[in-house]
Design an enzyme around this catalytic site. Sequence first.
Site, mmCIF file in Angstrom:
data_model
loop_
_atom_site.group_PDB
_atom_site.id
_atom_site.type_symbol
_atom_site.label_atom_id
_atom_site.label_comp_id
_atom_site.label_asym_id
_atom_site.label_seq_id
_atom_site.Cartn_x
_atom_site.Cartn_y
_atom_site.Cartn_z
ATOM 1 N N ALA A 77 54.314 66.998 91.920
ATOM 2 C CA ALA A 77 54.367 68.376 91.441
ATOM 3 C C ALA A 77 55.792 68.664 90.975
ATOM 4 C CB ALA A 77 53.980 69.315 92.565
ATOM 5 N N GLY A 116 51.197 64.992 93.787
ATOM 6 C CA GLY A 116 50.249 65.471 92.791
ATOM 7 C C GLY A 116 49.880 64.391 91.788
ATOM 8 N N GLU A 119 47.193 62.515 93.435
ATOM 9 C CA GLU A 119 46.043 63.423 93.505
ATOM 10 C C GLU A 119 45.343 63.533 92.154
ATOM 11 O OE1 GLU A 119 46.895 66.512 97.062
ATOM 12 O OE2 GLU A 119 48.214 66.726 95.347
ATOM 13 N N GLU A 139 54.290 64.554 100.560
ATOM 14 C CA GLU A 139 54.508 66.010 100.739
ATOM 15 C C GLU A 139 55.077 66.374 102.098
ATOM 16 O OE1 GLU A 139 51.983 64.608 99.251
ATOM 17 O OE2 GLU A 139 51.451 65.747 97.447
#
Length: 731
Positions: A77, A116, A119, A139
Amino acid sequence: MYNAFLTKFIRRIALKGTVLYEIIDNVAVLTVDNPPVNPLSDGVRTGLYESITKAESDDSVKGVVLTGNGRAFIAGADISEFGGNVEGVSLNEVFSKLEFCSKPVVAAINGIALGGGLETALCCNYRIAANSAFVGLPEVNLGLLPGGGGTQRLPRLAGPGEALKMMLTGGHVPAKKALNMGIIDDISDNVVEDSIKFVLDKAENEENHPKVRDLNDKMIEARGNDKILLEAQAMAAKSRKGQFAPGQIIKCVEAAINLDDFDEGLKKEGELFLECLLHPQREAMIHIFFGERAASKISDVPKDTPTKDIKKAGIIGSGTMGGGIAMCFANAGIPVHIIDQDEENLKRGVSVIEKNYDFMVNRGRLSAEQKDAVFGLVSSSLDYADISDCDIVIEAVYENLELKHDIFKTLDEIVKPDAILASNTSGLDIDSIAQVTKRPELIVGTHFFSPANIMRLLEVVRGEETSNETLATIMAIGKKLKKAAVVSLNAPGFIGNRMLFGYTAQANMLLLEGALPHQIDQALESFGLNMGPFRMMDLVGLDLGWRARKLGGKESPLHAKIGDELCEQNRFGQKNSKGYYNYTEGSRAPNAAPENESLYEKISQENGFNRRDISDEEIIDRCMLALINEGADILSEGVAQRAVDIDVVYINGYGFPIWRGGPMHHANAMGLDKVVEKLNKYHESTGNDVYKPSELLVKLAEKGERLGDAPNKDDRKEKLGFEMSSVANNF
Ligand SMILES: NC(=O)c1ccc[n+]([C@@H]2O[C@H](COP(=O)([O-])OP(=O)(O)OC[C@H]3O[C@@H](n4cnc5c(N)ncnc54)[C@H](O)[C@@H]3O)[C@@H](O)[C@H]2O)c1
């Protein structure tokens, strides 16, 4: 119409990053382009959403391949967006679009796919990775959980036990291992080309393409098996003590195992993610994430300062530190030559290095071949001529200024003239060392921490004449050696030990006033420190300061009276199994030492203290305030460049809990007005000037500001000199 178009256009170019769209052999190839590591910034999210929509509406497109430009697939992210207003399409909208795409989608994982990034890949139907790629969900290192479905999808592929391990360590998994774990479907050397062929084949020959959300076998298998979650809890308690996010991750996986409906699991993950996002630990951990990057920049050294190429390193002294530092260079692939004063010490030092590598082989962390390669980079001799061609030499002999002067004179004569000469001194004056050489611009302090091959902190001590090029080179080397490098001006105790001194002195004062070592240690360990001050002093050895004071004919300062008396009674700490605590042979576990209590009473009384009950709150407050107040002085003298540098030092070198963001962040989080109020209270009750609020704190508190960058040069307090320091005398 025109206005609407213009508004959309302006919004689009204001977004960060993009996705390139091309058609190859009837396959839409989407390439995430957001240098240098393709984070999922607003422009990337919007680009992904629009590209998938476009591919779906183009009848000639049979499938989609998603990859990244450059060395990364998607690094994660965009952390800079956390806590702020998010522009563009949301990540969940992109993930849903990907997962429910009407055409098969392959993630061609060309490089790192973290957070992310992984993901995103987990929302694709298939995953093919390059040999050199690695995946991970780190994370937890930022006080968060993988909130883009990672906690629900990864367990479905890797199984809940392995997924939990991966998410709780936050580690990187290389492609080969990811294949074995079932996270990816294949490995390829031409990942985009092969993914195109693969997706065309799937589009032609298969009607249904798997979605990770539908793979429930491993969840059903784990239902009712408490062992998986209990093991994860034990792992988190051990390696992530005090942290909030790990418990949340475990709850997410529990939901993945027990809930029949995948979307219910996603919803639970969303709720638990939000709790992490709003938790103060998240802010603290992200502060350190950015802080470590900021610390590597030196405010008055231009970014484009040239650095020297370090092809060979020399180390003087093969003791505790010399051996560890040599390992750091060898581990980074840099040949290193060690010199000692005599054969016996050298042999012992080199054999310790080899034993460390053998230990890693036995633990499966290194293969025998890797050990041979890395240990093969370490050479040694007694002859200084063997290091004459080194690009850097680091001295790590006994902490004695005269000895260091002699060694630097020799090095200056023998080692090539443009080489950097560094000292690993814990607190001696780097300028005084530089003055005995003809190359003061090439002299610098490199203060590694013990064990040097493991501890991440590297304090880089900048002398009066240290050149920009020397500093830039050391910062670059720090990065290569995987250290958290922080610059300190040359001043007594530098940053870390100067703060440590005030902190341990206050712990000792609390002992004199009535608290016992185990109470003080427990209070500070429950605050989050790895090790309380008395366990630490026992580990380091109580005799070091005592011997130095005896040798110098100095009286014990008040705070050292009890420690020195313990030494008189032959209690040196762990090294002879008794100090503030008792130790059993071969164990480092501290046991209470009630036999010391009459001595504490006696010394307290002799020094006018009426021993009293002291609360845990007072213990934590006084030790933390001592750290904060000294830290503020270090900042106001410009010894540290910024408050976060001090935090990076304390977290990486002194066992301060990362989730509290370091002592300076802790002060900011408390509010500086509160800090000053507490300092005044303890200044009054103890009469100890350690608690007299630093002028900088008072000034910032009055203005409602936070500790940040060091003041401008003109506004700085005069730097503590070695000759007038009380700190230096206590090491
Ligand atoms: N031990 C720590 O925790 C620690 C941490 C940070 C910094 N330091 C600093 O690092 C330095 C080294 O500490 P250490 O704990 O490794 O010491 P040590 O006693 O373990 O090792 C010192 C080594 O230097 C060698 N030596 C002494 N004189 C020499 C000479 N003239 N030429 C070549 N070799 C010589 C000795 O034989 C010995 O092998 C000191 O300045 C110390 O303050 C130590």
